[in-house]
Design a protein around this motif. Structure first.
Motif, PDB file in Angstrom:
ATOM      1  N   SER A  70     -13.180  32.203 -11.812  1.00 13.68           N
ATOM      2  CA  SER A  70     -11.909  31.810 -12.427  1.00 13.68           C
ATOM      3  C   SER A  70     -10.908  32.957 -12.392  1.00 13.68           C
ATOM      4  O   SER A  70      -9.713  32.746 -12.165  1.00 13.68           O
ATOM      5  N   ALA A  71     -11.400  34.176 -12.611  1.00 15.37           N
ATOM      6  CA  ALA A  71     -10.514  35.335 -12.574  1.00 15.37           C
ATOM      7  C   ALA A  71      -9.884  35.501 -11.192  1.00 15.37           C
ATOM      8  O   ALA A  71      -8.696  35.818 -11.070  1.00 15.37           O
ATOM      9  N   GLU A  72     -10.671  35.264 -10.150  1.00 18.89           N
ATOM     10  CA  GLU A  72     -10.145  35.391  -8.788  1.00 18.89           C
ATOM     11  C   GLU A  72      -9.146  34.287  -8.469  1.00 18.89           C
ATOM     12  O   GLU A  72      -8.204  34.504  -7.697  1.00 18.89           O
ATOM     13  N   GLU A  73      -9.338  33.099  -9.043  1.00 19.40           N
ATOM     14  CA  GLU A  73      -8.338  32.040  -8.868  1.00 19.40           C
ATOM     15  C   GLU A  73      -6.978  32.499  -9.382  1.00 19.40           C
ATOM     16  O   GLU A  73      -5.942  32.270  -8.760  1.00 19.40           O
ATOM     17  N   ILE A  74      -6.984  33.159 -10.531  1.00  9.62           N
ATOM     18  CA  ILE A  74      -5.735  33.615 -11.122  1.00  9.62           C
ATOM     19  C   ILE A  74      -5.157  34.775 -10.340  1.00  9.62           C
ATOM     20  O   ILE A  74      -3.934  34.932 -10.223  1.00  9.62           O
ATOM     21  N   VAL A  75      -6.024  35.609  -9.767  1.00 10.60           N
ATOM     22  CA  VAL A  75      -5.541  36.681  -8.882  1.00 10.60           C
ATOM     23  C   VAL A  75      -4.752  36.077  -7.721  1.00 10.60           C
ATOM     24  O   VAL A  75      -3.657  36.553  -7.366  1.00 10.60           O
ATOM     25  N   LYS A  76      -5.278  35.002  -7.148  1.00  8.11           N
ATOM     26  CA  LYS A  76      -4.587  34.363  -6.027  1.00  8.11           C
ATOM     27  C   LYS A  76      -3.278  33.719  -6.474  1.00  8.11           C
ATOM     28  O   LYS A  76      -2.250  33.858  -5.810  1.00  8.11           O
ATOM     29  N   ILE A  77      -3.314  33.024  -7.600  1.00 10.54           N
ATOM     30  CA  ILE A  77      -2.102  32.360  -8.098  1.00 10.54           C
ATOM     31  C   ILE A  77      -1.004  33.378  -8.368  1.00 10.54           C
ATOM     32  O   ILE A  77       0.165  33.169  -8.048  1.00 10.54           O
ATOM     33  N   SER A  78      -1.384  34.499  -8.959  1.00 13.02           N
ATOM     34  CA  SER A  78      -0.409  35.518  -9.340  1.00 13.02           C
ATOM     35  C   SER A  78      -0.057  36.460  -8.198  1.00 13.02           C
ATOM     36  O   SER A  78       0.753  37.379  -8.392  1.00 13.02           O
TER      37      SER A  78
END
Length: 269
Positions: A44-52
């Protein structure tokens, strides 16, 4: 064989909190380069890294740096006691370490993952305590024996709400929560706050909020006006409610980067 992020401590608390559910404290730990996280947290943390587009990695470190500068500023103003609400997992440069010798600090978090680590780490520190409690219930925290033992409410203290209020939904009355703690604090007390804002990157923030739907707590960014309202009853200190690179950046000056977070410090009138 455990993966790089699966430390002994995280395995010890598996029975308390499921490893299959992304945990907001462990996700933050992952972004800070810690080891106390599981595969679900990292995914989940990496998903947010990509989004941001990577901004979250820089943002959490800037947020941590703001915490340190604000705690030092409060200590220089004579504040010697701190109530860190929603403290998260212990990491480097914790509040009691930054505030210096003689500071009295109570960390508060309801998450059993945080509690397991905090009790072990903070037990060795004089004048420092941890309370496992929900900040949405101020009366329980303000009346807790550990808080009453460490904090003298007749003296100024610093109330810390750092990257936590965006996990408190409107239905739980976050502004009332802050006001209850404010009303219990003596004049001259400080409010140190950081909060995600939906104003700068609305589409990315909406996508980020979707990721948190499946995590241990839901995320809800707020507008600048809504964040500013947390400072009701406090005089906002210079430079006001700003991005993390703009809050007293020191000799290096403010950077050109834009982030979704807003930070500020106020003094109770």
């Amino acid at each position: 064989m455990p993966s790089k992020g699966d430390s002994a401590n995280t395995r010890d608390v598996t029975a308390l909190v499921g490893a299959d559910t992304p945990n907001i404290a462990r996700m933050y730990d992952y972004w800070l380069g810690g080891k106390d996280n599981f595969a679900a947290d990292r995914e989940s943390a990496e998903e947010i890294v990509k989004i941001s587009e990577g901004r979250v990695l820089r943002g959490v470190r800037l947020n941590r740096a703001f915490l340190g500068r604000a705690v030092r500023a409060a200590a220089e103003a004579g504040v010697r006691q701190f109530l860190d609400l929603g403290s998260g997992l212990p990491t480097r440069e914790n509040v009691h370490e930054v505030a210096g010798p003689g500071a009295r600090v109570v960390y508060v978090d309801y998450d059993p993952v945080v509690a397991s680590h905090a009790h072990a780490i903070l037990a060795r520190s004089d004048g420092v305590g941890f309370v496992q409690a929900d900040l949405r219930r101020p009366a329980e925290i303000l009346g807790h024996p550990t808080v009453r033992e460490i904090v003298d409410f007749d003296e100024p203290l610093a109330l810390l709400f750092v990257s936590v209020l965006h996990f408190v939904g409107d239905a739980d009355g976050p502004h009332r929560v802050v006001a209850d703690f404010r009303d219990a604090a003596a004049p001259g007390s400080h409010l140190i706050l950081s909060h995600l804002s939906k104003d700068g990157f609305p589409q990315k923030m909406a996508a980020t909020e979707q990721v948190y739907q499946g995590a241990s707590a839901r995320l809800g960014a707020r507008t600048r006006e809504e964040i500013l309202a947390f400072f009701d009853g406090f005089e906002l200190s210079e430079p006001g409610l700003v991005g993390p690179t703009e809050w007293r950046p020191g000799a290096g000056g403010a950077g050109p980067e834009r982030f979704a977070g807003l930070v500020g410090m106020g003094v109770r009138r």
